[in-house]
Scaffold this motif. Structure first.
Motif, PDB file in Angstrom:
ATOM      1  N   TRP A   1      -2.632   2.806   3.923  1.00 52.74           N
ATOM      2  CA  TRP A   1      -1.228   2.340   3.130  1.00 52.74           C
ATOM      3  C   TRP A   1      -0.896   3.426   1.942  1.00 52.74           C
ATOM      4  O   TRP A   1       0.252   3.650   1.872  1.00 52.74           O
ATOM      5  CB  TRP A   1      -1.772   1.168   2.651  1.00 52.74           C
ATOM      6  CG  TRP A   1      -0.701   0.129   1.753  1.00 52.74           C
ATOM      7  CD1 TRP A   1       0.315  -0.106   2.346  1.00 52.74           C
ATOM      8  CD2 TRP A   1      -0.678   0.130   0.542  1.00 52.74           C
ATOM      9  NE1 TRP A   1       1.282  -0.938   1.157  1.00 52.74           N
ATOM     10  CE2 TRP A   1       0.383  -0.698   0.072  1.00 52.74           C
ATOM     11  CE3 TRP A   1      -1.797   0.019  -0.447  1.00 52.74           C
ATOM     12  CZ2 TRP A   1       0.690  -1.169  -1.065  1.00 52.74           C
ATOM     13  CZ3 TRP A   1      -1.702  -0.116  -1.860  1.00 52.74           C
ATOM     14  CH2 TRP A   1      -0.370  -0.789  -2.278  1.00 52.74           C
TER      15      TRP A   1
ATOM     16  N   MET B   1      -1.379  -5.110   6.023  1.00 50.82           N
ATOM     17  CA  MET B   1      -2.170  -5.800   4.576  1.00 50.82           C
ATOM     18  C   MET B   1      -2.002  -6.825   4.546  1.00 50.82           C
ATOM     19  O   MET B   1      -2.856  -7.519   3.872  1.00 50.82           O
ATOM     20  CB  MET B   1      -1.684  -4.885   3.438  1.00 50.82           C
ATOM     21  CG  MET B   1      -1.868  -3.234   3.379  1.00 50.82           C
ATOM     22  SD  MET B   1      -3.068  -2.802   2.605  1.00 50.82           S
ATOM     23  CE  MET B   1      -2.696  -3.141   0.828  1.00 50.82           C
ATOM     24  N   GLU B   2      -0.697  -7.529   4.626  1.00 48.63           N
ATOM     25  CA  GLU B   2      -0.607  -8.869   4.496  1.00 48.63           C
ATOM     26  C   GLU B   2      -1.582  -9.620   5.188  1.00 48.63           C
ATOM     27  O   GLU B   2      -1.988 -10.736   5.028  1.00 48.63           O
ATOM     28  CB  GLU B   2       1.003  -9.416   5.040  1.00 48.63           C
ATOM     29  CG  GLU B   2       1.855  -9.118   3.953  1.00 48.63           C
ATOM     30  CD  GLU B   2       3.389  -9.145   4.628  1.00 48.63           C
ATOM     31  OE1 GLU B   2       3.446 -10.127   5.337  1.00 48.63           O
ATOM     32  OE2 GLU B   2       4.180  -8.528   4.093  1.00 48.63           O
ATOM     33  N   LEU B   3      -1.540  -9.478   6.594  1.00 47.48           N
ATOM     34  CA  LEU B   3      -2.456 -10.345   7.485  1.00 47.48           C
ATOM     35  C   LEU B   3      -3.910 -10.283   7.140  1.00 47.48           C
ATOM     36  O   LEU B   3      -4.793 -11.001   7.170  1.00 47.48           O
ATOM     37  CB  LEU B   3      -2.219  -9.773   9.009  1.00 47.48           C
ATOM     38  CG  LEU B   3      -0.911  -9.985   9.530  1.00 47.48           C
ATOM     39  CD1 LEU B   3      -0.871  -9.400  10.795  1.00 47.48           C
ATOM     40  CD2 LEU B   3      -0.799 -11.684   9.549  1.00 47.48           C
TER      41      LEU B   3
ATOM     42  N   HIS C   1       2.465  -2.449   5.690  1.00 47.36           N
ATOM     43  CA  HIS C   1       2.484  -3.558   4.838  1.00 47.36           C
ATOM     44  C   HIS C   1       2.090  -4.969   5.465  1.00 47.36           C
ATOM     45  O   HIS C   1       1.591  -5.790   4.753  1.00 47.36           O
ATOM     46  CB  HIS C   1       4.067  -3.633   4.210  1.00 47.36           C
ATOM     47  CG  HIS C   1       4.398  -2.819   2.851  1.00 47.36           C
ATOM     48  ND1 HIS C   1       3.747  -3.266   1.898  1.00 47.36           N
ATOM     49  CD2 HIS C   1       5.112  -1.834   2.579  1.00 47.36           C
ATOM     50  CE1 HIS C   1       3.919  -2.617   0.737  1.00 47.36           C
ATOM     51  NE2 HIS C   1       4.958  -1.667   1.075  1.00 47.36           N
ATOM     52  N   ARG C   2       2.620  -5.020   6.490  1.00 46.90           N
ATOM     53  CA  ARG C   2       2.402  -6.266   7.250  1.00 46.90           C
ATOM     54  C   ARG C   2       0.933  -6.296   7.623  1.00 46.90           C
ATOM     55  O   ARG C   2       0.338  -7.325   7.631  1.00 46.90           O
ATOM     56  CB  ARG C   2       3.215  -6.148   8.637  1.00 46.90           C
ATOM     57  CG  ARG C   2       4.867  -6.625   8.368  1.00 46.90           C
ATOM     58  CD  ARG C   2       4.924  -7.802   8.501  1.00 46.90           C
ATOM     59  NE  ARG C   2       6.379  -8.003   7.670  1.00 46.90           N
ATOM     60  CZ  ARG C   2       7.553  -7.934   8.179  1.00 46.90           C
ATOM     61  NH1 ARG C   2       7.742  -7.722   9.546  1.00 46.90           N
ATOM     62  NH2 ARG C   2       8.620  -8.110   7.453  1.00 46.90           N
TER      63      ARG C   2
ATOM     64  N   LEU D   1      -0.452 -11.116  -1.495  1.00 49.95           N
ATOM     65  CA  LEU D   1      -1.242 -11.099  -0.557  1.00 49.95           C
ATOM     66  C   LEU D   1      -2.434 -12.348  -0.980  1.00 49.95           C
ATOM     67  O   LEU D   1      -2.849 -12.900  -0.136  1.00 49.95           O
ATOM     68  CB  LEU D   1      -2.563 -10.037  -0.438  1.00 49.95           C
ATOM     69  CG  LEU D   1      -1.824  -8.603  -0.007  1.00 49.95           C
ATOM     70  CD1 LEU D   1      -2.861  -7.665   0.171  1.00 49.95           C
ATOM     71  CD2 LEU D   1      -0.860  -9.070   1.091  1.00 49.95           C
TER      72      LEU D   1
ATOM     73  N   LYS E   1       2.369   5.952   2.134  1.00 40.99           N
ATOM     74  CA  LYS E   1       3.330   5.882   1.146  1.00 40.99           C
ATOM     75  C   LYS E   1       3.490   7.482   0.623  1.00 40.99           C
ATOM     76  O   LYS E   1       4.762   7.833   0.393  1.00 40.99           O
ATOM     77  CB  LYS E   1       3.221   4.653   0.230  1.00 40.99           C
ATOM     78  CG  LYS E   1       4.182   4.816  -0.614  1.00 40.99           C
ATOM     79  CD  LYS E   1       5.703   4.117  -0.049  1.00 40.99           C
ATOM     80  CE  LYS E   1       6.663   4.059  -1.021  1.00 40.99           C
ATOM     81  NZ  LYS E   1       7.877   3.585  -0.388  1.00 40.99           N
TER      82      LYS E   1
ATOM     83  N   GLU F   1       5.782   2.449   7.064  1.00 40.90           N
ATOM     84  CA  GLU F   1       5.505   1.694   5.854  1.00 40.90           C
ATOM     85  C   GLU F   1       5.539   0.108   6.016  1.00 40.90           C
ATOM     86  O   GLU F   1       4.692  -0.662   5.749  1.00 40.90           O
ATOM     87  CB  GLU F   1       6.650   1.955   4.769  1.00 40.90           C
ATOM     88  CG  GLU F   1       6.397   1.556   3.338  1.00 40.90           C
ATOM     89  CD  GLU F   1       7.632   1.700   2.559  1.00 40.90           C
ATOM     90  OE1 GLU F   1       8.610   2.105   3.072  1.00 40.90           O
ATOM     91  OE2 GLU F   1       7.448   1.491   1.422  1.00 40.90           O
TER      92      GLU F   1
ATOM     93  N   GLU G   1      -6.751   0.155   3.220  1.00 49.43           N
ATOM     94  CA  GLU G   1      -5.586   0.466   2.212  1.00 49.43           C
ATOM     95  C   GLU G   1      -5.464   2.183   2.041  1.00 49.43           C
ATOM     96  O   GLU G   1      -4.466   2.515   1.455  1.00 49.43           O
ATOM     97  CB  GLU G   1      -6.093  -0.102   0.857  1.00 49.43           C
ATOM     98  CG  GLU G   1      -7.330   0.226   0.403  1.00 49.43           C
ATOM     99  CD  GLU G   1      -7.394   1.354  -0.507  1.00 49.43           C
ATOM    100  OE1 GLU G   1      -6.585   1.606  -1.377  1.00 49.43           O
ATOM    101  OE2 GLU G   1      -8.448   2.415  -0.388  1.00 49.43           O
TER     102      GLU G   1
ATOM    103  N   LYS H   1       1.131  -5.243  -4.842  1.00 50.16           N
ATOM    104  CA  LYS H   1       0.998  -5.472  -3.431  1.00 50.16           C
ATOM    105  C   LYS H   1      -0.156  -6.881  -3.402  1.00 50.16           C
ATOM    106  O   LYS H   1       0.211  -7.595  -2.719  1.00 50.16           O
ATOM    107  CB  LYS H   1       0.009  -4.550  -2.712  1.00 50.16           C
ATOM    108  CG  LYS H   1      -0.015  -4.807  -1.181  1.00 50.16           C
ATOM    109  CD  LYS H   1       1.224  -4.895  -0.485  1.00 50.16           C
ATOM    110  CE  LYS H   1       0.724  -5.249   1.063  1.00 50.16           C
ATOM    111  NZ  LYS H   1       2.288  -5.725   1.609  1.00 50.16           N
TER     112      LYS H   1
END
Ligand SMILES: Cc1cc2nc3c(=O)[nH]c(=O)nc-3n(C[C@H](O)[C@H](O)[C@H](O)COP(=O)(O)OP(=O)(O)OC[C@H]3O[C@@H](n4cnc5c(N)ncnc54)[C@H](O)[C@@H]3O)c2cc1C
Ligand SMILES: Cc1cc2nc3c(=O)[nH]c(=O)nc-3n(C[C@H](O)[C@H](O)[C@H](O)COP(=O)(O)OP(=O)(O)OC[C@H]3O[C@@H](n4cnc5c(N)ncnc54)[C@H](O)[C@@H]3O)c2cc1C
Lengths: 425, 411
Positions: free
Chosen positions: B381, B363-365, B360-361, A403, B385, B356, B378, A399
């Protein structure tokens, strides 16, 4: 043991491969089988101490001497900084290590990351090579480097050199006679948390300036007075990569510890970004190769109505998608590596063009890998999140590949900016 | 306005008691879990176990359905579906794992003590365990899994993990390396959907955690759901009274699952609401692109935040849609009917897939902060899952959908 096809079934552009990369790749494969894979299930709990993680590194970096590869041969290195096959060879090595543990692959890759700035053509800094080569070549202990960019207020902005031109960097380098005096606070760099011996620190010589000449990348041996490293953070995965805070308090280094010089530091910063993206794809591929192996075991061993699970058409559909993802992402990755190697064909790897291409390749690869691995975990039902099957570990680890390096959105902006000639993003 | 109210749900369908319960749970979990999680992380003994007790025993989630005469609250009409949804999303916001455990407990209650299908005898036998106030009852299920080793009989493509046979007034259960849906280490009661020797009809049999012949393996490590310390089981000639068989019919089994899927859907929505709150705090303050440009004001990251909010809203509406179906059997059919079960299965899969994607998004941000344990994101997350995987393979669920919608017969 069920006999299945191994990981070498997936396509690589054979015409790009190099004897050295392949040889080292084989050595690393043997090393991961013996020294890493048997222990990796305990790595998460070892994130602070690295009791299990350090010994295999000692063998690979120190005893096999791979930490030397970038330095010129006359300084005890392997001279790969001069080659036009460094990236393809590195891709192979990263894949092999990531197959066992992508956190280790990152920690390994970052050993070389800042050294690129002083060891690679056309900007070899001979004096710094002479200065630092002995650290890496004169020992069988593992030596780690780090590239300290990210700061508490944000990592992406610092990497967004084209637009922000270093104006958000808060770590300062002030000239005092023939020394730099560095002050600031970095966080997250790979190989911090007390691991690194040498770091390259992205600083500004004039806070708030938008003049690229004021971006300075300065090497700092970690034992200099005024350098303090905090403990490693606890993360969702990637335990083999320690990340922490670093504080610089009036840290003094000679002026000539600056990597490439005014203007050139900013310029070649793009190169480390390109290579970081290239390496990230290799991490994703390595991880998927191992999941392929695990999945082979799973779908052959588990049965459905008296047949191996893989013989069910619906399962096979998921398996096919996973294999197709590896096929495609691996080819993209090798192409990215090749592009970074053959600057005679593709242009210098530090330009916004190559940065954008490498970012596009990386975020596409990371997105696909995560999606595909997520589906595999789901197919494995309650065994998907089970540490003993190793798939979940890879899912957690990988992951981060999506990032870091300024996050996905910065990548999107850089890609759009180059391909569509956007001017204000 | 309470920020959780921003996300649409059919508030008009909820009873005042549901809203009150949700509000008091919201306060409780905020104080007891959310505010302490930075310090206590996912500590089982220090944080999760005491709070499981609070939720199940003190708040009384484990008494909800049982008849009053047996010490329960007899909130056992179909409208309890809304209560389950409202309660579990609050618990899930604090800790997905705790809500997941509570969902199991509530599903078993629903299967035995729903007003319409009240099993008086089973209630009399099992309600005291839940209602005596002595401690939380951790309920776990031993359900068929996809791709069992060997040649076990199957139910809808999944292989039974436990085999049962009736012999001289008892059921004898066997199974090796059985993986429970949760809490193999701690469960007090296992509900096993068993293949029955020489018979077509499976049986759902309750096995007390201390039954002789039942042994638990060591806790294994897994991605998330720290509250559910799991371990594989061996059942070797485990003997339980015949009355421990709660039902043989598929309708009852599907009913149990439909309620479980409701609980799990609400759990996932809770996890998403937590992720929302974490991202909101981040997006209110994080500056990108130099000075002045707060993260949420950036057109790209702002749009992604919008997309996440859309996903959370849709997941919440879906979870409450399922509650609505279970709450109204005259309109939709029994919770154990094929149609409602299929809908429940579709919804739980859709909610978890949406969860999910949204997390995930998120986390990306949040980039590194999203990945750091310190920011707490996390864990949701990982938890979500894990829940998704435990609910089962989407591929097999799709076969159920194809059976229902297209009349597929041999899948
Ligand atoms: C395992 C690991 C290894 C790491 N290794 C290193 C390392 O070796 N060296 C190092 O310096 N750092 C390292 N990092 C830090 C990492 O590179 C940063 O986290 C990353 O660059 C993002 O920075 P940030 O977390 O501060 O997020 P922010 O910069 O705050 O970004 C947050 C979000 O905003 C988005 N965003 C940012 N800018 C824009 C924009 N212009 N337009 C639209 N959206 C935007 C991002 O995509 C992201 O989604 C590492 C982190 C981890 C976890
Ligand atoms: C614009 C166009 C150009 C074309 N050009 C040509 C041409 O030049 N020459 C020519 O011969 N044909 C041509 N075709 C036909 C085309 O190749 C066929 O439609 C195609 O091969 C699928 O065959 P079908 O339509 O008979 O579908 P079917 O074979 O009936 O398949 C239906 C579905 O079943 C699935 N399926 C099939 N077998 C399996 C299996 N074993 N397991 C699981 N799923 C399965 C398929 O994936 C598909 O989804 C063309 C079609 C179009 C629209």
């Amino acid at each position: 043991m069920i006999k299945v096809r191994g990981i070498d079934v997936f396509s690589r552009p054979l015409e790009y491969l190099t004897p050295l990369g392949e040889q080292v790749g084989e050595i690393i494969r043997e090393w991961v089988e013996k020294e890493v894979i048997p222990y990796r299930r305990e790595f998460d709990e070892d994130y602070l101490e690295h009791r299990l993680i350090l010994p295999p590194f000692k063998k690979l970096l120190g005893e096999y001497g791979i930490q030397r590869i970038l330095f010129p041969e006359d300084l005890g290195g392997w001279g790969l900084g001069h080659s036009d096959y460094l990236c393809v060879a590195a891709f192979r090595m990263f894949e092999e290590i990531a197959r066992a543990d992508s956190g280790m692959a990152v920690a390994f890759g970052v050993v070389f990351w800042p050294l690129v700035l002083i060891c690679c053509e056309p900007h070899v800094n001979r004096r710094l090579c002479e200065e630092f080569a002995p650290m890496f070549t004169g020992t069988t202990e593992p030596v780690f480097s780090c590239l300290a960019m990210t700061e508490p207020q944000g990592g992406s902005d610092i990497e967004n050199v084209e637009v922000l031109k270093g104006s958000t960097i808060r770590t300062t380098a002030v000239r005092d006679g023939d020394e730099w005096v560095i002050n600031g606070h970095k966080l997250w760099p790979t190989n911090t948390g007390g691991v690194a011996d040498l770091m390259a620190v992205v600083c500004t010589t004039n806070p708030g300036s938008r003049n690229p000449e004021d971006i300075a990348i300065i090497f700092v041996p970690c034992d200099r007075p005024g350098v303090t490293q905090g403990p490693a953070y606890e993360k969702a995965g990637m335990a083999a990569d320690k990340n922490g805070d670093i504080w610089f308090e009036n840290v003094r280094v000679p002026l000539w510890y600056r990597a490439c010089g005014p203007g050139d530091d900013a310029k070649y910063y793009g190169e480390v970004v390109s290579l970081g993206n290239m390496g990230s794809i290799a991490f994703a591929v390595g991880v998927m190769l191992n999941i392929y192996e695990k999945l082979q075991e799973y779908v052959n061993r588990k049965t459905y109505r008296g047949m191996p699970l893989k013989e069910n058409d619906a399962v096979a559909g998921v398996l096919a998608d996973f294999a197709a993802t590896i096929e495609a992402v691996r080819i993209i990755g090798y192409q990215c590596a090749r592009m970074c190697d053959r600057q005679d064909l593709y242009g210098p790897r530090w330009t916004p063009e190559i940065v954008a291409r490498a970012r596009a390749h990386r975020y596409f690869a990371a997105d696909r890998a995560l999606e595909a691995i997520g589906k595999v975990m789901n197919l494995m039902e309650c065994f998907g999140p089970d540490r003993d099957w190793d798939v979940e570990k890879h899912w957690r680890d990988i992951k981060m590949v999506q990032l870091w390096l300024g996050g996905k959105q910065l990548s999107q902006m850089e890609v759009a900016r180059w391909f569509f000639e956007c001017e204000t993003l | 306005m309470n920020d959780l109210e921003l996300f649409p749900y059919p508030k008009n369908r909820l009873q005042k008691t549901d809203l009150d319960l949700a509000a008091s749970l919201q306060n409780l979990v905020q104080k007891e879990i959310v505010d302490k999680r930075l310090e206590l992380k996912e500590d089982y003994e220090g944080l999760l176990k005491p709070n499981l007790r609070k939720l199940l025993v003190e708040i009384g989630l484990q008494r909800m359905f049982w008849p009053e005469s047996l010490g329960g609250e007899e909130h056992n009409g179909p409208e309890a579906a809304y209560t389950v949804a409202a309660a579990l999303e609050q618990v899930g916001r604090a800790d997905t794992g705790l809500a997941y455990l509570a969902a199991h407990n509530l599903a078993l209650q629903a299967a035995l003590a729903m007003r319409e299908n009240l099993d008086t005898e089973a209630c009399a036998r099992f309600a005291p365990l839940f209602c005596d106030g002595r401690g939380p009852v951790i309920v776990s299920f031993l359900l068929p899994v996809f791709g069992e080793d060997g040649k076990a009989p199957t139910w809808r493509g999944k292989s039974f993990q436990v085999k049962a046979r009736a012999a001289s007034g008892s059921w004898i259960l066997d199974g090796r390396g059985v993986r429970p849906t949760c809490s193999g280490v701690d469960a007090d009661l296992f509900g096993a959907w068993c293949a029955v020797e020489n018979e077509e009809q499976p049986a759902f049999i309750l096995v007390p955690g201390d039954a002789s012949g039942l042994s638990r393996g060591p806790e294994f490590k897994k991605t998330g759901l720290a509250a559910s310390r799991n371990a594989d089981l061996d059942l070797s000639g485990v003997q339980v009274p015949l009355e421990n068989c709660l039902f043989r019919g598929e309708t009852e089994y599907r009913r149990l699952l439909s309620w479980l899927y409701l609980g799990i859907s609400a759990t996932a929505v809770g996890g998403l609401l937590a992720a929302y709150q974490i991202l909101k705090e981040w997006g209110d303050n994080r500056v990108i692109k130099g000075t002045g440009n707060v993260f949420k004001e950036n057109p790209l990251t702002g749009a992604l935040m919008g997309e996440i909010a859309q996903d959370i809203s849709m997941a919440r509406l879906l979870a409450y849609d399922l509650a609505g179906m279970l709450a109204d059997p005259p309109s939709f059919g029994d919770a154990g009917s094929d149609g409602v079960f299929t809908a429940a299965l579709m919804i739980v899969h859709q909610v978890l897939a949406t969860a999910e994607r949204a997390i995930h998004r998120t986390m990306e941000l949040m980039a590194s902060a999203g990945y750091a344990k310190e920011w707490q994101l996390e864990r949701y997350w990982r938890d979500l899952k894990t829940v998704q995987c435990y609910v089962g393979s989407h591929e097999l669920a799709k076969h159920d959908f194809a059976r229902w919608f297209y009349g597929a017969r041999t899948l």
